[in-house]
Write an enzyme that holds these catalytic residues in place. Structure first.
Site, PDB file in Angstrom:
ATOM      1  N   LEU A  87       0.811  -1.215   0.000  1.00  0.00           N
ATOM      2  CA  LEU A  87       0.000   0.000   0.000  1.00  0.00           C
ATOM      3  C   LEU A  87       0.846   1.267   0.000  1.00  0.00           C
ATOM      4  O   LEU A  87       0.459   2.269  -0.604  1.00  0.00           O
ATOM      5  CB  LEU A  87      -0.980   0.002   1.172  1.00  0.00           C
ATOM      6  CG  LEU A  87      -2.042  -1.099   1.167  1.00  0.00           C
ATOM      7  CD1 LEU A  87      -3.003  -0.916   2.335  1.00  0.00           C
ATOM      8  CD2 LEU A  87      -2.799  -1.167  -0.151  1.00  0.00           C
ATOM      9  N   HIS A  88       2.004   1.235   0.628  1.00  0.00           N
ATOM     10  CA  HIS A  88       2.817   2.456   0.692  1.00  0.00           C
ATOM     11  C   HIS A  88       3.336   2.917  -0.675  1.00  0.00           C
ATOM     12  O   HIS A  88       3.825   4.036  -0.794  1.00  0.00           O
ATOM     13  CB  HIS A  88       3.958   2.323   1.704  1.00  0.00           C
ATOM     14  CG  HIS A  88       5.057   1.388   1.310  1.00  0.00           C
ATOM     15  ND1 HIS A  88       5.495   0.391   2.152  1.00  0.00           N
ATOM     16  CD2 HIS A  88       5.822   1.301   0.205  1.00  0.00           C
ATOM     17  CE1 HIS A  88       6.487  -0.263   1.578  1.00  0.00           C
ATOM     18  NE2 HIS A  88       6.699   0.272   0.391  1.00  0.00           N
ATOM     19  N   ASP A  89       3.233   2.074  -1.690  1.00  0.00           N
ATOM     20  CA  ASP A  89       3.669   2.457  -3.043  1.00  0.00           C
ATOM     21  C   ASP A  89       2.593   3.195  -3.836  1.00  0.00           C
ATOM     22  O   ASP A  89       2.862   3.637  -4.954  1.00  0.00           O
ATOM     23  CB  ASP A  89       4.080   1.220  -3.845  1.00  0.00           C
ATOM     24  CG  ASP A  89       5.428   0.677  -3.424  1.00  0.00           C
ATOM     25  OD1 ASP A  89       6.232   1.436  -2.846  1.00  0.00           O
ATOM     26  OD2 ASP A  89       5.685  -0.514  -3.653  1.00  0.00           O
TER      27      ASP A  89
END
Length: 184
Positions: free
Chosen positions: A92-94
């Site tokens: 998700l952090h991408d």
């Protein structure tokens, strides 16, 4: 190696039968979970050409019968069916918020009754002011990806309209945490 073993320990006892490792990269997280939990069957859902790396990594681990690879784009390819647990490990952090919401919508739509979503990532505090090292990493991510770090509260807000809520939030290793989401 530390991330893999910490994640595998954190999901032990979750009664996972079929794991879908979404955007699973080389497959190291699916492998670690399968090694720690012999009853688990896993599928790494990854786009080409990374899918080939996953196949080689899984074969080298000797887990090809229990850990397979499904090639596809997690945003546009129909998701493999029959998995009771979806894992997003450092995925998700991408992505920016609309893409994260879309991935969670796709996951929720593909989950069977009683299914759950595991989100393994570095998380910001709910006020998004820290911890300092996570805030610094989030700034770095925003310069090299479309994403940034999110807080458990933000993710909970995305899950709520999907009928899911966070049932557990536990630390793993090196500032990462594991969120477990299930139908409310």
């Amino acid at each position: 190696m530390l991330f893999r073993s910490a994640l595998a320990a954190a999901v032990a006892g979750q009664d996972i039968r079929r794991l879908l490792d979404v955007g699973g990269g080389s497959g190291v997280y699916a492998i670690a979970i399968a090694e720690a939990s012999p009853a688990v069957q896993a599928t790494v859902f990854e786009a080409a050409p990374v899918d080939g790396i996953a196949r080689r990594t899984i074969a080298a681990a000797g887990l090809s019968p229990r850990v397979t690879v499904a090639t596809g784009d997690m945003f546009t390819t129909p998701w493999p069916a029959g998995h009771d647990t979806h894992l997003f490990s450092n995925v998700l952090h991408d992505w920016d918020e609309p893409d994260c919401r879309r991935l969670l919508e796709l996951s929720a739509a593909a989950l069977p009754a009683g299914g759950r979503i595991l989100i393994h990532d570095m998380l910001l505090d709910d006020d998004k002011a820290g911890p300092l090292w996570a805030a610094e990493y989030s700034v770095l991510l925003s310069t090299v990806t479309q994403g940034r770090l999110y807080s458990a509260a933000e993710i909970a807000g995305w899950l709520e309209p999907l009928g899911l809520s966070i049932t557990a939030n536990s630390p793993t290793a090196l500032g990462r945490g594991l969120l477990v989401a299930a139908r409310s």
